[in-house]
Design an enzyme around this catalytic site. Structure first.
Site, mmCIF file in Angstrom:
data_model
loop_
_atom_site.group_PDB
_atom_site.id
_atom_site.type_symbol
_atom_site.label_atom_id
_atom_site.label_comp_id
_atom_site.label_asym_id
_atom_site.label_seq_id
_atom_site.Cartn_x
_atom_site.Cartn_y
_atom_site.Cartn_z
ATOM 1 N N ASP A 48 0.843 -1.200 0.000
ATOM 2 C CA ASP A 48 0.000 0.000 0.000
ATOM 3 C C ASP A 48 0.874 1.245 0.000
ATOM 4 O OD1 ASP A 48 -1.814 2.008 0.344
ATOM 5 O OD2 ASP A 48 -2.492 1.384 2.332
ATOM 6 N N GLU A 53 31.462 9.090 3.346
ATOM 7 C CA GLU A 53 32.119 9.054 4.648
ATOM 8 C C GLU A 53 31.103 9.394 5.739
ATOM 9 O OE1 GLU A 53 35.595 11.569 4.719
ATOM 10 O OE2 GLU A 53 36.156 11.036 2.679
ATOM 11 N N GLU A 100 29.344 9.698 9.269
ATOM 12 C CA GLU A 100 29.732 9.767 10.682
ATOM 13 C C GLU A 100 28.508 9.528 11.559
ATOM 14 O OE1 GLU A 100 33.283 13.100 10.020
ATOM 15 O OE2 GLU A 100 31.287 13.718 10.675
ATOM 16 N N GLU A 134 36.147 9.706 15.611
ATOM 17 C CA GLU A 134 36.166 11.031 14.991
ATOM 18 C C GLU A 134 36.548 12.106 16.013
ATOM 19 O OE1 GLU A 134 36.098 13.186 12.676
ATOM 20 O OE2 GLU A 134 36.178 11.815 10.982
ATOM 21 N N GLU A 166 33.562 7.050 12.669
ATOM 22 C CA GLU A 166 33.458 6.992 11.214
ATOM 23 C C GLU A 166 33.992 5.647 10.727
ATOM 24 O OE1 GLU A 166 34.518 10.396 8.585
ATOM 25 O OE2 GLU A 166 35.962 9.112 7.773
ATOM 26 N N HIS A 218 30.517 13.214 3.928
ATOM 27 C CA HIS A 218 31.182 13.744 2.750
ATOM 28 C C HIS A 218 31.003 12.787 1.573
ATOM 29 C CE1 HIS A 218 34.101 15.653 5.885
ATOM 30 N NE2 HIS A 218 32.917 16.247 5.866
ATOM 31 N N ARG A 277 40.252 22.335 4.522
ATOM 32 C CA ARG A 277 38.983 21.630 4.684
ATOM 33 C C ARG A 277 37.837 22.548 5.104
ATOM 34 N NH1 ARG A 277 39.953 15.874 5.446
ATOM 35 N NH2 ARG A 277 42.169 15.456 5.168
ATOM 36 N N GLU A 301 35.531 16.075 -3.252
ATOM 37 C CA GLU A 301 34.849 15.775 -2.000
ATOM 38 C C GLU A 301 33.846 16.896 -1.702
ATOM 39 O OE1 GLU A 301 36.493 14.297 2.220
ATOM 40 O OE2 GLU A 301 36.916 16.406 1.837
ATOM 41 N N ARG A 343 31.554 18.403 0.844
ATOM 42 C CA ARG A 343 31.623 18.264 2.294
ATOM 43 C C ARG A 343 30.373 18.718 3.036
ATOM 44 N NH1 ARG A 343 36.363 17.539 4.549
ATOM 45 N NH2 ARG A 343 35.895 18.888 6.326
#
Length: 445
Positions: free
Chosen positions: A53, A133, A135, A190, A197, A246, A317, A334, A336
């Site tokens: 359904d 990646e 976490e 982490e 992670e 990421h 970063r 990447e 992020r």
């Protein structure tokens, strides 16, 4: 990997004493749903004849058109390592959702991603790879088995036992994942206390998103066995880093990485730069998809290693996108900003659509920002052409409403259902009186 046949699946089920099969799919919010059938119904399930359904599933259909079919992807057959109380085993098949007329359902996130992948193929690319990646935090359970906000360790980045008392749980998660066929590359504590992670090998777009959903299920299941609660909530605690997911992405043409150019000084191809320019151009319009919760925007603030600003870099970063140093087949970008509350099928669809728009229109990539964006003033950021990501879910939804590309990436059905649900979520949040307000204003006014 060798493709599985129905005969092989039936043989495995008999050999391993599989008594129940979960036919799994995801709603538009990314919540895993499943219909469990006994082994006696496996033939029917493999034929795609199991009906459910759809009107009961968030964002699917209205009650007057609710009948839908689950058509399994045979290559997603997995026997869970754990057993039932009787010692029987449970297996899983991930399914696409079909309408009664035999056509794919446009509101199915997995099917929607395949639609964007067809556009990619029309441009000459053969695959879009994703290495996620994700976490997560581990919290203790109370005496009633309910989650608390009490962390189970005081570890930090790359710490180990006894500081990281979640290490045993994390190790058991890795063992279960490997037993299910995951290629685990690394697992570690982490930055934040109680945060972990586990990285697994990249895969093609659909498989990688399937893996994310399976990963979440395994993490939560194993954590319970350790009397812990695993959460992928973006920002469960104030004052420490939140959970990101990421997305490391790359386009391929056959066995060649279309993001790599050996003749370029930096090793980055023009296609890669166009792709990145497309993501940067459209990111405000699709942030509500990659960061879909009110809570997501508590993570996207300066100072906690999550991106707040729209820029890219090869070195630091702090921007939205980073270019890892690997080249050749490993050349990738990447992204992020994505957090693990996102529906991975939808998040990847909007990122791919934005990147393809950059390639089709040969969008020029802005200069990289190799300084720490958190230390730059607003004026300095504006001088460098660096915009902010949306600061709240409401602001992100306004951008989504105005984004033609995001609407095309999601399709009209998913876009409408997603937007309406998230606006209701925002209105509900907006009307609640928080503890912060009571603490800040009760005595003063």
């Amino acid at each position: 990997m060798e493709s599985l046949t129905r005969e092989k699946i039936i043989s495995i089920a008999q050999e391993e004493n599989v008594r129940f099969i979960r036919l799994q799919f995801s709603d538009i919010l990314g919540t895993i749903k499943n219909v469990e059938v006994p082994f006696s119904q496996l033939d029917k399930a493999l034929d795609g004849q199991m009906m459910f359904d759809g009107s009961s599933i968030e964002g699917f259909t209205r009650i007057e058109e609710s009948d839908m079919y689950l058509v399994p992807d045979l290559n997603t057959w997995t026997v869970f390592p754990w057993t039932t109380s009787r010692g029987d085993k449970v297996a899983r098949l991930i399914c696409d959702v079909y309408k009664v007329d035999g056509t794919p359902f446009e509101g199915d996130p997995r099917t929607n991603l395949k639609t964007v992948l067809k556009e990619m193929e029309s441009l000459g690319y053969t695959s879009f790879n994703l290495g996620p990646e994700p976490e997560f935090f581990l919290f203790k359970l109370d005496e009633q088995g309910k989650p608390t906000t009490v962390l189970n360790d005081q570890g930090g980045y790359f710490d180990l036992a006894p500081t990281d008392s979640g290490e045993n749980c994390r190790r058991d998660i890795v063992i279960e994942l490997e037993d299910m066929g995951f290629d685990i590359e690394a697992s570690h504590h982490e930055v934040a206390e109680g945060q972990h992670e586990i990285d697994f090998k990249y895969a093609d777009a659909v498989t990688a998103c399937d893996n994310i959903q399976t990963f979440k299920l395994v993490v939560k299941t194993v954590a319970r066995k350790h009397n812990l609660h695993a959460t992928f909530m973006p920002k469960p605690l104030f004052g420490i880093n939140g959970n990101g997911m990421h997305f490391n992405v790359s386009l391929f043409k056959g066995k060649e990485n279309a993001f790599f150019d050996e003749s370029a000084e930096d090793g980055l191809s023009e296609d890669m730069k166009y792709f990145m320019a497309g993501v940067l151009k459209h990111v405000r319009g699709f942030t509500a998809v990659t960061n879909p919760l009110v809570n997501s925007y508590k993570r996207l603030v300066p100072g906690y290693e999550a991106p707040s600003y729209i820029a890219w870099s090869k070195k630091n970063r702090s921007p939205l996108m980073r270019i890892p140093s690997s080249r050749g087949l490993s050349t990738r970008v990447e992204v992020r900003s994505v957090d693990p509350s996102a529906n991975p099928y939808l998040a990847l669809a909007v990122i791919l659509k934005a990147g393809l728009d950059g390639i089709k229109n040969k969008l020029e990539l802005q200069e990289s920002i190799d300084l720490n964006l958190y230390e730059m003033t607003r004026e300095e950021r504006l001088e460098n052409g660096v915009e902010d990501l949306p600061s709240t879910l409401y602001n992100a939804l306004k951008e989504l409403r105005d984004s033609k590309l995001a609407k095309e990436a999601l399709g009209s059905h998913i876009y409408k259902a997603f937007y309406e649900h998230k606006m209701l979520e925002w209105e509900d949040y907006r009307s609640v009186v928080s503890e912060w307000e009571l603490k800040s204003y009760m005595d003063k006014y």
